[in-house]
Write an enzyme that holds these catalytic residues in place. Structure first.
Site, PDB file in Angstrom:
ATOM      1  N   PHE A 121     -13.772  -9.715  -3.701  1.00 17.25           N
ATOM      2  CA  PHE A 121     -14.534  -9.398  -2.680  1.00 17.25           C
ATOM      3  C   PHE A 121     -15.471 -10.469  -2.572  1.00 17.25           C
ATOM      4  O   PHE A 121     -16.072 -10.914  -3.390  1.00 17.25           O
ATOM      5  CB  PHE A 121     -15.135  -8.021  -2.566  1.00 17.25           C
ATOM      6  CG  PHE A 121     -15.682  -7.526  -1.458  1.00 17.25           C
ATOM      7  CD1 PHE A 121     -14.967  -7.106  -0.388  1.00 17.25           C
ATOM      8  CD2 PHE A 121     -17.182  -7.567  -1.185  1.00 17.25           C
ATOM      9  CE1 PHE A 121     -15.608  -6.735   0.772  1.00 17.25           C
ATOM     10  CE2 PHE A 121     -17.874  -7.164  -0.110  1.00 17.25           C
ATOM     11  CZ  PHE A 121     -16.947  -6.765   0.931  1.00 17.25           C
ATOM     12  N   ASP A 198     -14.938  -3.824 -10.061  1.00 17.19           N
ATOM     13  CA  ASP A 198     -15.412  -3.469  -8.749  1.00 17.19           C
ATOM     14  C   ASP A 198     -14.691  -2.487  -8.075  1.00 17.19           C
ATOM     15  O   ASP A 198     -13.474  -2.499  -7.906  1.00 17.19           O
ATOM     16  CB  ASP A 198     -15.492  -4.540  -7.925  1.00 17.19           C
ATOM     17  CG  ASP A 198     -16.005  -4.146  -6.488  1.00 17.19           C
ATOM     18  OD1 ASP A 198     -16.052  -3.069  -6.033  1.00 17.19           O
ATOM     19  OD2 ASP A 198     -16.736  -5.241  -5.898  1.00 17.19           O
ATOM     20  N   TYR A 223     -20.117   4.573   0.539  1.00 16.47           N
ATOM     21  CA  TYR A 223     -19.927   4.680   1.889  1.00 16.47           C
ATOM     22  C   TYR A 223     -18.531   4.689   2.492  1.00 16.47           C
ATOM     23  O   TYR A 223     -18.282   4.928   3.721  1.00 16.47           O
ATOM     24  CB  TYR A 223     -20.748   3.906   2.624  1.00 16.47           C
ATOM     25  CG  TYR A 223     -20.954   2.370   2.316  1.00 16.47           C
ATOM     26  CD1 TYR A 223     -19.789   1.631   2.683  1.00 16.47           C
ATOM     27  CD2 TYR A 223     -21.737   2.047   1.613  1.00 16.47           C
ATOM     28  CE1 TYR A 223     -19.711   0.227   2.317  1.00 16.47           C
ATOM     29  CE2 TYR A 223     -21.908   0.495   1.111  1.00 16.47           C
ATOM     30  CZ  TYR A 223     -20.766  -0.283   1.495  1.00 16.47           C
ATOM     31  OH  TYR A 223     -20.782  -1.487   1.058  1.00 16.47           O
ATOM     32  N   LYS A 224     -17.619   4.479   1.578  1.00 15.53           N
ATOM     33  CA  LYS A 224     -16.069   4.439   1.880  1.00 15.53           C
ATOM     34  C   LYS A 224     -15.532   5.667   1.728  1.00 15.53           C
ATOM     35  O   LYS A 224     -15.710   6.775   2.506  1.00 15.53           O
ATOM     36  CB  LYS A 224     -15.376   3.363   1.318  1.00 15.53           C
ATOM     37  CG  LYS A 224     -16.105   1.867   1.386  1.00 15.53           C
ATOM     38  CD  LYS A 224     -15.194   0.965   0.769  1.00 15.53           C
ATOM     39  CE  LYS A 224     -15.954  -0.486   0.683  1.00 15.53           C
ATOM     40  NZ  LYS A 224     -16.132  -1.233   1.972  1.00 15.53           N
ATOM     41  N   ARG A 372      -6.137  -3.627   9.109  1.00 18.75           N
ATOM     42  CA  ARG A 372      -6.234  -2.881   8.077  1.00 18.75           C
ATOM     43  C   ARG A 372      -6.279  -1.423   8.440  1.00 18.75           C
ATOM     44  O   ARG A 372      -7.010  -1.021   9.608  1.00 18.75           O
ATOM     45  CB  ARG A 372      -7.420  -3.036   7.023  1.00 18.75           C
ATOM     46  CG  ARG A 372      -7.509  -4.499   6.312  1.00 18.75           C
ATOM     47  CD  ARG A 372      -8.540  -4.384   4.929  1.00 18.75           C
ATOM     48  NE  ARG A 372      -9.781  -3.549   5.574  1.00 18.75           N
ATOM     49  CZ  ARG A 372     -10.715  -3.677   4.773  1.00 18.75           C
ATOM     50  NH1 ARG A 372     -10.835  -3.936   3.307  1.00 18.75           N
ATOM     51  NH2 ARG A 372     -12.167  -3.273   5.262  1.00 18.75           N
TER      52      ARG A 372
END
Length: 403
Positions: A121, A198, A223-224, A372
Site C-alpha cells: 500500500f 498491514d 473504517y473499512k 474494485r
C-alpha cells in the site's frame, strides 16, 4: 426484487442493521469505507448526552482511559487471534506504522535492510522510504505481479543477515491477494528479521491468528470492514514477547509510567500501553465497538464463508457479463488466496467508475485500469452486487457505442 442467493443466505438479515441498506444505491466500496450501523446513531447520541455531557472529565477515570486497551482486547479476540494485552487503538494507520517500523529497527541493531514489495500500500511504501532515509537503511524491493501479490518464495530470495524488517500486506489493496503470512513470518524470522503485517484490507472479513502465526507486529485501520467511520482510530498489535523490550519513537504522556504525575522524565510503561502516545480518540471508537460486536454475533468464520461465496459469484458474473467488452479479472480465482474484493481490469475503467458514481453505483478505481468491487459480507447483498455489475456492463456498452 430479492435475489435467490439472498433468500438462502443465513447472514442476509444483518443487512437491515446498516444505514442506507434500504435505498436503491448500490454500494460496492465497503473495502474503503464501511456503511454505518443503525445502532451507532443511538450510541453517539447517548455518549454525547450521558458520558461526555454528563460525566465530563470524570469519564477518563471511569472508562475512557482504558478504552483503547479494552476495545483492543475485544478486537484481538474476535478478529485477530490475539490474546489479551497485545492490541491497542489510537492514532492513524500511518502513525502506527511509523511507530512499529521504528521500534522494529531499533530492536535489530546492526541490520541495515527493510524488505517491502513494490505493490505494498502506498502509505507503507512511502513510510519505508522515509524511514530508510532517516535511519540510514537500505530498501530491498520485491517485484510482484500487480494481479497477484508477494509470495514466500520471493521473500526467501531477498532476506538475509542484513534484514531487519519484512513488511507486507495481509490482503493486497489492488489485487485482493491474500498473503501467506505464516510462511513469510517463518522465513523472515529464520533469517533473524522481524515481520510487520498491514491488515487494513483483511481485518473483520478474513480470520487471522496472529499469536499462532507468531507474527511480531501488525497494524490495521478500522473504517473499512470494521465500519468505524471516516478517520476512526487504527490499531496496533505487538506480540507479548516484545512488549517490555520494544520502544517507540513518539514518546507521549499517555505511554508514560504515570501519565498523570506529569513528571520531568519519560519512562515507558509496561505492556501495550507504551505504544500509545497522545490522548486517544474515544468518540472515534464507538462505531468500532458496535461493528466488532456484530461480527462477534455473526461469527467471523461465517463472514469469511460469505465473502468467499460473494467474490466467487462476482467473478462468475463478470466472466459472463463483461468479458465481451474486454474486461478481465485482475484478482486470483483461488479463494484461499483472495480477500473480499475483486478487481476488474479495463483500460477505460476510470471513466466507467466516474459514470457509475453519477448513477448511484459506487465501486472505486485503482490504477492501472482497475475497478474494485468491494464486498462487505454483512452489509452487501447479492442483488446489490448483480445490479452493480449490470451497471458496469451498461456503461461499457455506452462507451463502445460512442467510439
Amino acid at each position: 426484487m430479492t435475489h435467490p442467493l439472498d433468500v438462502t443466505d443465513p447472514l442476509a438479515p444483518y443487512r437491515d442493521r446498516f444505514l442506507g441498506a434500504e435505498t436503491p444505491l448500490v454500494y460496492l466500496d465497503g473495502n474503503s469505507l464501511g456503511r454505518p450501523l443503525r445502532t451507532t446513531l443511538g450510541r453517539l447520541h447517548d455518549f454525547v448526552r450521558d458520558e461526555w455531557g454528563g460525566r465530563l472529565i470524570r469519564g477518563w477515570d471511569e472508562r475512557w482511559f482504558d478504552q483503547p486497551l479494552v476495545l483492543g482486547d475485544t478486537l484481538g479476540r474476535v478478529c485477530l487471534g490475539a490474546a489479551p494485552g497485545q492490541v491497542a487503538l489510537g492514532d492513524s494507520t500511518t502513525v502506527l506504522l511509523y511507530k512499529l517500523m521504528r521500534a522494529a529497527l531499533r530492536a535489530r541493531p546492526g541490520r541495515t535492510e527493510i524488505v517491502v514489495d513494490r505493490d505494498n500500500f502506498p502509505t507503507d511504501r512511502y513510510l519505508a522510504m522515509g524511514i530508510a532515509e532517516e535511519c540510514g537503511m537500505t530498501l530491498r524491493w520485491v517485484e510482484v505481479d500487480t494481479t497477484a501479490g508477494v509470495s514466500p518464495e520471493q521473500v526467501a530470495e531477498v532476506v538475509g543477515e542484513r534484514t531487519a524488517l519484512v513488511m507486507l500486506n495481509h490482503v493486497s489493496y489492488r489485487s485482493s491477494w491474500l498473503a501467506d503470512v505464516p510462511a513469510v513470518t517463518r522465513i523472515a524470522q529464520d533469517a533473524g528479521a522481524l515481520v510487520l503485517v498491514d491488515m487494513c484490507h483483511s481485518v473483520g472479513v478474513v480470520p487471522s491468528d496472529l499469536d499462532a502465526w507468531e507474527v511480531d507486529l501488525a497494524v490495521g485501520c478500522t473504517y473499512k470492514y470494521l465500519n468505524g467511520g471516516p478517520g476512526s482510530p487504527a490499531f496496533a498489535y505487538v506480540a507479548a514477547r516484545h512488549l517490555d523490550t520494544f520502544t517507540q519513537p513518539i514518546q507521549g504522556w499517555m505511554g508514560n509510567t504515570d501519565p498523570f504525575l506529569m513528571g520531568p522524565d519519560y519512562v515507558p510503561t509496561k505492556g501495550i500501553r507504551r505504544f500509545i502516545s497522545g490522548t486517544p480518540a474515544i468518540l472515534g471508537m464507538l462505531a468500532i465497538e458496535d461493528m466488532v460486536a456484530l461480527i462477534d454475533e455473526a461469527g467471523l468464520d461465517r463472514v469469511r464463508a460469505k465473502s468467499v461465496a460473494m467474490t466467487t459469484h462476482a467473478i462468475e458474473v463478470a466472466d459472463g457479463l463483461l468479458t465481451s467488452y474486454g474486461v478481465s479479472v485482475a484478482t486470483t480465482r483461488d479463494p484461499a488466496r483472495r480477500g473480499s474484493h475483486v478487481t476488474l481490469h479495463h483500460p477505460r475503467m476510470q471513466e466507467v467508475t466516474a459514470a457509475l458514481w453519477q448513477r448511484d453505483v459506487i465501486p472505486d478505481y485503482r490504477d492501472p485500469g482497475g475497478l474494485r468491487i468491494g464486498l462487505s459480507p454483512l452489509s452487501t447483498s447479492y442483488d446489490e452486487l448483480e445490479r452493480g455489475l449490470e451497471a458496469v456492463r451498461e456503461v461499457l456498452a455506452g462507451l463502445d457505442s460512442s467510439t
